[in-house]
Design an enzyme around this catalytic site. Structure first.
Site, PDB file in Angstrom:
ATOM      1  N   TYR A   1      13.786  20.218   7.595  1.00 50.63           N
ATOM      2  CA  TYR A   1      15.014  19.623   7.050  1.00 50.63           C
ATOM      3  C   TYR A   1      15.095  18.141   7.427  1.00 50.63           C
ATOM      4  O   TYR A   1      15.314  17.276   6.566  1.00 50.63           O
ATOM      5  CB  TYR A   1      16.246  20.364   7.578  1.00 50.63           C
ATOM      6  CG  TYR A   1      17.546  19.672   7.228  1.00 50.63           C
ATOM      7  CD1 TYR A   1      17.966  19.549   5.913  1.00 50.63           C
ATOM      8  CD2 TYR A   1      18.355  19.113   8.232  1.00 50.63           C
ATOM      9  CE1 TYR A   1      19.158  18.890   5.591  1.00 50.63           C
ATOM     10  CE2 TYR A   1      19.547  18.468   7.909  1.00 50.63           C
ATOM     11  CZ  TYR A   1      19.936  18.351   6.587  1.00 50.63           C
ATOM     12  OH  TYR A   1      21.104  17.694   6.274  1.00 50.63           O
TER      13      TYR A   1
HETATM   14  N1  LIG Z   1      27.520  19.602   6.506  1.00 52.99           N
HETATM   15  C1  LIG Z   1      26.969  18.806   7.427  1.00 52.99           C
HETATM   16  O1  LIG Z   1      27.272  18.900   8.626  1.00 52.99           O
HETATM   17  C2  LIG Z   1      25.961  17.779   7.030  1.00 52.99           C
HETATM   18  C3  LIG Z   1      25.408  16.948   8.037  1.00 52.99           C
HETATM   19  C4  LIG Z   1      24.471  16.000   7.682  1.00 52.99           C
HETATM   20  C5  LIG Z   1      24.100  15.825   6.349  1.00 52.99           C
HETATM   21  N2  LIG Z   1      24.638  16.652   5.394  1.00 52.99           N
HETATM   22  C6  LIG Z   1      24.209  16.464   4.006  1.00 52.99           C
HETATM   23  O2  LIG Z   1      25.375  16.331   3.190  1.00 52.99           O
HETATM   24  C7  LIG Z   1      25.134  16.919   1.911  1.00 52.99           C
HETATM   25  C8  LIG Z   1      26.215  17.946   1.615  1.00 52.99           C
HETATM   26  O3  LIG Z   1      26.198  18.952   2.633  1.00 52.99           O
HETATM   27  P1  LIG Z   1      27.115  20.255   2.559  1.00 52.99           P
HETATM   28  O4  LIG Z   1      27.292  20.746   3.938  1.00 52.99           O
HETATM   29  O5  LIG Z   1      28.281  19.971   1.701  1.00 52.99           O
HETATM   30  O6  LIG Z   1      26.124  21.244   1.796  1.00 52.99           O
HETATM   31  P2  LIG Z   1      26.395  22.359   0.669  1.00 52.99           P
HETATM   32  O7  LIG Z   1      25.218  23.276   0.683  1.00 52.99           O
HETATM   33  O8  LIG Z   1      27.738  22.957   0.831  1.00 52.99           O
HETATM   34  O9  LIG Z   1      26.372  21.493  -0.680  1.00 52.99           O
HETATM   35  C9  LIG Z   1      25.176  21.044  -1.262  1.00 52.99           C
HETATM   36  C10 LIG Z   1      25.238  21.357  -2.758  1.00 52.99           C
HETATM   37  O10 LIG Z   1      24.063  20.801  -3.389  1.00 52.99           O
HETATM   38  C11 LIG Z   1      23.735  21.647  -4.467  1.00 52.99           C
HETATM   39  N3  LIG Z   1      22.324  21.478  -4.841  1.00 52.99           N
HETATM   40  C12 LIG Z   1      21.236  21.806  -4.108  1.00 52.99           C
HETATM   41  N4  LIG Z   1      20.124  21.546  -4.810  1.00 52.99           N
HETATM   42  C13 LIG Z   1      20.508  21.038  -6.006  1.00 52.99           C
HETATM   43  C14 LIG Z   1      19.806  20.594  -7.150  1.00 52.99           C
HETATM   44  N5  LIG Z   1      18.459  20.659  -7.216  1.00 52.99           N
HETATM   45  N6  LIG Z   1      20.518  20.125  -8.208  1.00 52.99           N
HETATM   46  C15 LIG Z   1      21.880  20.079  -8.156  1.00 52.99           C
HETATM   47  N7  LIG Z   1      22.597  20.512  -7.097  1.00 52.99           N
HETATM   48  C16 LIG Z   1      21.922  20.988  -6.027  1.00 52.99           C
HETATM   49  C17 LIG Z   1      23.997  23.058  -3.954  1.00 52.99           C
HETATM   50  O11 LIG Z   1      24.188  23.981  -5.024  1.00 52.99           O
HETATM   51  C18 LIG Z   1      25.235  22.858  -3.077  1.00 52.99           C
HETATM   52  O12 LIG Z   1      26.425  23.241  -3.756  1.00 52.99           O
HETATM   53  C19 LIG Z   1      23.735  17.502   1.960  1.00 52.99           C
HETATM   54  O13 LIG Z   1      22.845  16.562   1.401  1.00 52.99           O
HETATM   55  C20 LIG Z   1      23.473  17.667   3.447  1.00 52.99           C
HETATM   56  O14 LIG Z   1      22.097  17.642   3.758  1.00 52.99           O
HETATM   57  C21 LIG Z   1      25.554  17.613   5.697  1.00 52.99           C
END
Ligand SMILES: NC(=O)c1ccc[n+]([C@@H]2O[C@H](COP(=O)([O-])OP(=O)(O)OC[C@H]3O[C@@H](n4cnc5c(N)ncnc54)[C@H](O)[C@@H]3O)[C@@H](O)[C@H]2O)c1
Length: 310
Positions: free
Chosen positions: A145
């Site tokens: 990741y």
């Molecule tokens: N939640 C955290 O603590 C955190 C921390 C650091 C970084 N992030 C980053 O923030 C972003 C959002 O995180 P989150 O916790 O809301 O995740 P989440 O899984 O709730 O949301 C991510 C969304 O992206 C969509 N997705 C995945 N692949 C896709 C594709 N090929 N085409 C279109 N949509 C697609 C999924 O269906 C999902 O709904 C991510 O990029 C994650 O890596 C999150």
């Protein structure tokens, strides 16, 4: 502002859409819901989008035509496959697909029209640390990741060098209402409410810059509105790094009952500590995380209680 939000059916993306709409912006909410491994969470996030009056545009960034995606003032790219634990073994291919290939296609689709692009990266790119991480630190990704996010950042740098106004935000452990069900606070609060133990990976001594989702959304919108040099990287994290045991105790105190846990082996690549150095974000965006852990947890607990009633 006309904004495209990818990952809009996700935890942070759905909050971002709500906030953009509330501030009067025009929003195209994009997601491929079948790429989200938590269908119940997607349903709850979609309901929030519907309440905000925003339909979800289904589009897989890896396979679908992205010709229309750059038709905006800003593209906020949050879509991806989050999580260190699930990125090992069979999860690695999905992680690379949705974090790297999707980002590469999105950046390519934006190359001609050049909207401002905000890329959601992660504190995991820093690896281990014993002091607040700052954006100029070398990267030491320790899981598929983290490596996928470091690679997405590299693609963003490359696009910036070709003139795309892209900004990278490194989010630190985000929590709050609708937090993903695989994340620690979600599992702990549910465990305390329904009595079935949540897994506690490692010795619980891990420390994190836990950051409330409302603060993360605020930083993201500020980044979208602020002209910054292409390739700027900013931490989006609370400056206090809190131990998991401490967080568990606070959850127990707020709920009046301890969350039962069951010990599990530490996940490989799950670093002992993340710690956000917020200086550059304060300087360039005038942003620091405002929400303290007790207030933020109270907000998340209220959401868990509410959905238990429905
Ligand atoms: N939640 C955290 O603590 C955190 C921390 C650091 C970084 N992030 C980053 O923030 C972003 C959002 O995180 P989150 O916790 O809301 O995740 P989440 O899984 O709730 O949301 C991510 C969304 O992206 C969509 N997705 C995945 N692949 C896709 C594709 N090929 N085409 C279109 N949509 C697609 C999924 O269906 C999902 O709904 C991510 O990029 C994650 O890596 C999150």
């Amino acid at each position: 502002m006309r904004a495209v939000v990818t990952g809009a059916a996700g935890f942070i993306g759905s909050h971002l859409v709500e906030a953009l709409v509330a501030a009067g912006h025009e929003v195209l909410a994009v997601d491929a819901p079948e790429r989200n491994p938590a269908p119940a969470a997607v349903a709850e996030n979609r309901a929030a989008l519907a309440r905000a009056g925003v339909p979800l545009t289904e589009c897989d960034l890896v396979t679908d035509d992205l010709a229309g995606i750059a038709d905006a003032d800003v593209v906020l790219h949050l879509a991806g496959r989050p999580g260190v634990r699930g990125s090992w073994g069979t999860g690695e291919a999905d992680t690379l697909r949705d974090n790297v290939t999707a980002t590469e296609r999105l950046l390519t689709a934006c190359a001609a029209a050049r909207p401002r692009v905000i890329l959601a990266s992660s504190s995991s790119v820093y690896g281990e640390t014993s002091r607040p991480s700052v954006e100029g630190d070398g990267l030491d990704p320790r899981s598929p990741y983290a490596r996928s996010k470091a690679e997405a950042e590299r693609l963003a740098r490359e696009a910036a060098a070709h003139g795309l106004p892209v900004v990278v935000l490194r989010y630190f452990s985000v929590y709050g209402p609708r937090q993903r069900p695989d994340m620690a606070f979600h599992r702990f609060i549910e465990a305390a409410l329904n009595g079935s133990p949540a897994p506690l990976y490692g010795d619980g001594g891990q420390r994190r810059s836990f950051t409330f989702v409302g603060d993360v959304v605020d930083a993201t919108i500020r980044a979208a509105r602020t002209p910054l040099p292409p390739g700027t990287v900013l931490n989006v994290g609370h400056p206090v790094s809190t131990g998991l045991h401490d967080a568990l105790e606070r959850i127990g105190a707020l709920l009046g009952t301890a969350a039962p846990t069951v010990p599990k082996d530490a996940a490989p690549g799950d670093v002992a500590r993340t710690w956000a150095g917020p200086g550059r974000t304060a300087e360039l965006l005038g942003w620091t995380a405002r929400t303290g852990l007790d207030d933020g947890l109270a907000g998340q607990i209220a959401w868990h209680r509410e959905r238990a009633r429905v």
